[in-house]
Design a protein around this motif. Sequence first.
Motif, mmCIF file in Angstrom:
data_model
loop_
_atom_site.group_PDB
_atom_site.id
_atom_site.type_symbol
_atom_site.label_atom_id
_atom_site.label_comp_id
_atom_site.label_asym_id
_atom_site.label_seq_id
_atom_site.Cartn_x
_atom_site.Cartn_y
_atom_site.Cartn_z
ATOM 1 N N ALA A 216 0.831 -1.206 0.000
ATOM 2 C CA ALA A 216 0.000 0.000 0.000
ATOM 3 C C ALA A 216 0.867 1.258 0.000
ATOM 4 C CB ALA A 216 -0.937 -0.015 1.213
ATOM 5 N N ARG A 217 1.960 1.231 0.756
ATOM 6 C CA ARG A 217 2.870 2.382 0.761
ATOM 7 C C ARG A 217 3.509 2.563 -0.611
ATOM 8 N NH1 ARG A 217 5.838 1.080 6.539
ATOM 9 N NH2 ARG A 217 4.408 2.230 7.899
ATOM 10 N N ARG A 224 -4.339 7.202 5.954
ATOM 11 C CA ARG A 224 -5.476 6.608 6.668
ATOM 12 C C ARG A 224 -5.888 5.287 6.035
ATOM 13 N NH1 ARG A 224 -9.652 8.456 9.960
ATOM 14 N NH2 ARG A 224 -11.603 7.311 9.741
ATOM 15 N N LEU A 225 -5.900 5.253 4.693
ATOM 16 C CA LEU A 225 -6.266 4.027 3.982
ATOM 17 C C LEU A 225 -5.227 2.929 4.232
ATOM 18 C CD1 LEU A 225 -8.055 2.450 2.067
ATOM 19 C CD2 LEU A 225 -6.894 3.554 0.139
ATOM 20 N N ILE A 226 -3.959 3.298 4.264
ATOM 21 C CA ILE A 226 -2.907 2.312 4.554
ATOM 22 C C ILE A 226 -3.137 1.676 5.915
ATOM 23 C CG2 ILE A 226 -0.429 2.040 5.028
ATOM 24 C CD1 ILE A 226 0.105 4.184 2.917
ATOM 25 N N GLN A 227 -3.497 2.516 6.907
ATOM 26 C CA GLN A 227 -3.771 1.996 8.254
ATOM 27 C C GLN A 227 -4.968 1.042 8.241
ATOM 28 O OE1 GLN A 227 -2.041 1.878 10.852
ATOM 29 N NE2 GLN A 227 -2.831 3.060 12.573
ATOM 30 N N GLU A 228 -6.018 1.383 7.493
ATOM 31 C CA GLU A 228 -7.209 0.525 7.421
ATOM 32 C C GLU A 228 -6.873 -0.801 6.748
ATOM 33 O OE1 GLU A 228 -9.982 2.975 5.382
ATOM 34 O OE2 GLU A 228 -10.613 4.069 7.185
ATOM 35 N N ILE A 229 -6.030 -0.761 5.711
ATOM 36 C CA ILE A 229 -5.614 -1.997 5.033
ATOM 37 C C ILE A 229 -4.819 -2.874 5.992
ATOM 38 C CG2 ILE A 229 -4.119 -2.919 3.210
ATOM 39 C CD1 ILE A 229 -4.925 -0.432 1.533
ATOM 40 N N PHE A 230 -3.937 -2.268 6.761
ATOM 41 C CA PHE A 230 -3.142 -3.020 7.739
ATOM 42 C C PHE A 230 -4.046 -3.709 8.756
ATOM 43 C CE2 PHE A 230 -0.664 -2.994 11.778
ATOM 44 C CZ PHE A 230 0.330 -3.889 11.399
ATOM 45 N N ALA A 312 -8.787 -4.871 -0.492
ATOM 46 C CA ALA A 312 -9.039 -6.300 -0.698
ATOM 47 C C ALA A 312 -8.131 -6.859 -1.784
ATOM 48 C CB ALA A 312 -10.503 -6.525 -1.071
ATOM 49 N N ARG A 313 -7.872 -6.067 -2.824
ATOM 50 C CA ARG A 313 -6.969 -6.532 -3.899
ATOM 51 C C ARG A 313 -5.551 -6.750 -3.362
ATOM 52 N NH1 ARG A 313 -7.636 -1.849 -7.904
ATOM 53 N NH2 ARG A 313 -9.392 -1.079 -6.682
ATOM 54 N N ILE A 314 -5.143 -5.873 -2.454
ATOM 55 C CA ILE A 314 -3.804 -6.004 -1.867
ATOM 56 C C ILE A 314 -3.742 -7.199 -0.927
ATOM 57 C CG2 ILE A 314 -2.163 -4.904 -0.284
ATOM 58 C CD1 ILE A 314 -3.056 -2.201 -1.465
ATOM 59 N N ILE A 315 -4.748 -7.328 -0.039
ATOM 60 C CA ILE A 315 -4.760 -8.419 0.945
ATOM 61 C C ILE A 315 -4.858 -9.770 0.246
ATOM 62 C CG2 ILE A 315 -6.090 -9.439 2.839
ATOM 63 C CD1 ILE A 315 -6.885 -6.543 3.595
ATOM 64 N N SER A 316 -5.616 -9.839 -0.862
ATOM 65 C CA SER A 316 -5.739 -11.084 -1.624
ATOM 66 C C SER A 316 -4.373 -11.565 -2.094
ATOM 67 C CB SER A 316 -6.672 -10.858 -2.817
ATOM 68 O OG SER A 316 -6.671 -11.979 -3.676
ATOM 69 N N LEU A 317 -3.596 -10.661 -2.673
ATOM 70 C CA LEU A 317 -2.267 -11.041 -3.161
ATOM 71 C C LEU A 317 -1.340 -11.408 -2.001
ATOM 72 C CD1 LEU A 317 -0.189 -9.305 -5.922
ATOM 73 C CD2 LEU A 317 0.853 -9.851 -3.731
ATOM 74 N N PHE A 359 4.001 -5.101 -5.683
ATOM 75 C CA PHE A 359 4.494 -6.259 -4.933
ATOM 76 C C PHE A 359 5.906 -6.631 -5.396
ATOM 77 C CE2 PHE A 359 5.013 -10.895 -5.553
ATOM 78 C CZ PHE A 359 5.184 -11.287 -4.235
ATOM 79 N N GLU A 360 6.138 -6.628 -6.711
ATOM 80 C CA GLU A 360 7.463 -6.974 -7.242
ATOM 81 C C GLU A 360 8.530 -6.017 -6.717
ATOM 82 O OE1 GLU A 360 7.951 -8.402 -11.402
ATOM 83 O OE2 GLU A 360 5.878 -7.718 -11.629
#
Length: 432
Positions: A216-217, A224-230, A312-317, A359-360
């Motif tokens: 996310a970073r 704020r969104l980064i914190q919610e994803i975490f 969700a796209r980030i957490i899925s990967l 991610f790469e």
Amino acid sequence: MISNNQAARILCVDDEPNILSSLKRLLRPLGYELIMATSGKEGLEVLNKTEIDLVISDMRMPEMNGAEFLQHVRELWPDTTRLLLTGYSDINSIIDAINQGQIYRYITKPWDENEILLIVSQAIERQQLKRDKIRLEALTQKQNEELRQLNSNLEIKVQERTTDLQRTHEQLLNANEQLKNNFLTSIKVFASVVELRGGQLAGRSRRVADLSRRIARQLKLDGRLIQEIFIAALLADIGKLSLSDDLLRIPRQLMNAQQLGEFARHIAKAEQILMPLVDLQDAVKMIRSQHERYDGRGFPHKLIAQEIPIGARIISLAGDFDGLQHGAIQQKNLATEEAIFRIKQSAGGAYDPEVVAAFEIVISGKAEEFITQEIDFRSLQAGMVLAQDLVTRDGLLILPADFVIEEKIVERLRVFGLSQKSPLIAKIRRKS
């Protein structure tokens, strides 16, 4: 409530006298005012007569169990902080207490004395922060009213009041920041409940959450969104507490249709568990869509591409990358390089190509990460910022990542560090 000159008042509720005696022996030397009760009914009678700052209740008690008792406490005395004593096997009881009593923390029996002292200390500090917040808000409101009543000719007095108001506002912001840190700490402890199941879930929540935050970073999302994803990644597997050990041992690719259907229910279970926590509803939306695919072939709603929340796209990967290496997706545990290759192969299929690209970069070590430095746990100083979670060797969370070390806890950290058999290492952000 605690006044500046009054010791914190703690109510301990347990039907076993030896447990009450142990708590009294452990907590009394710290100056707390202790009240003991041998049942939930007796505890409620105490609360009716006496103002209590912290309640510590056992789970298994006759007539009224701990979850029921703490639910009554929450309804009648919502400002009283609630702790639960329970055994490692009481996962359903912990969930009931979280849903019904909205407990601050839970403590497993037999407990570690350092752990319970730290938890009680944090709970009392949390109460003090709440009171400071209320006091500062009231003071701000009062000063605003005074400011409105000032005569326009009293310019000097207006300037003085404005300065005081700004100072109070800064104090209020600091108090709110402390509450946020305590909230994140509670979430991480909550997530550790999942890891009590062991197997594929052991350590998974923190690994997936850390990788999700780094991706996310790299995507330069809002802080704020980064914190919610975490937070969402930490809690993504909480619904799996409802699944059997046998089902959790089966890799996802080897599940039949019936087993996949049962596995998919963990998403709805997670929503049910987290429903009472209003501040987590954005994270719940990410958890709900963690098994959707970018090409629309996922579940439960077959969302496609941008219809899927970015979290969700980030957490899925991140979750699948971890699962490929730990046997959660297929029977064979893949090496890191092979797992990376599988993720890259699925760009545009299972995963968002932009997320795969980020991610790469992260996994190659080329991401713009914070410059960090490792120091002895006992050498932490006020003003230092933690680059990652500070945990004991047993995995007990002490302070979360991004926490700013304060002067008032430096000495306690030093004393705790001296109690360890070997030095603990903390990773902090280094000034560039």
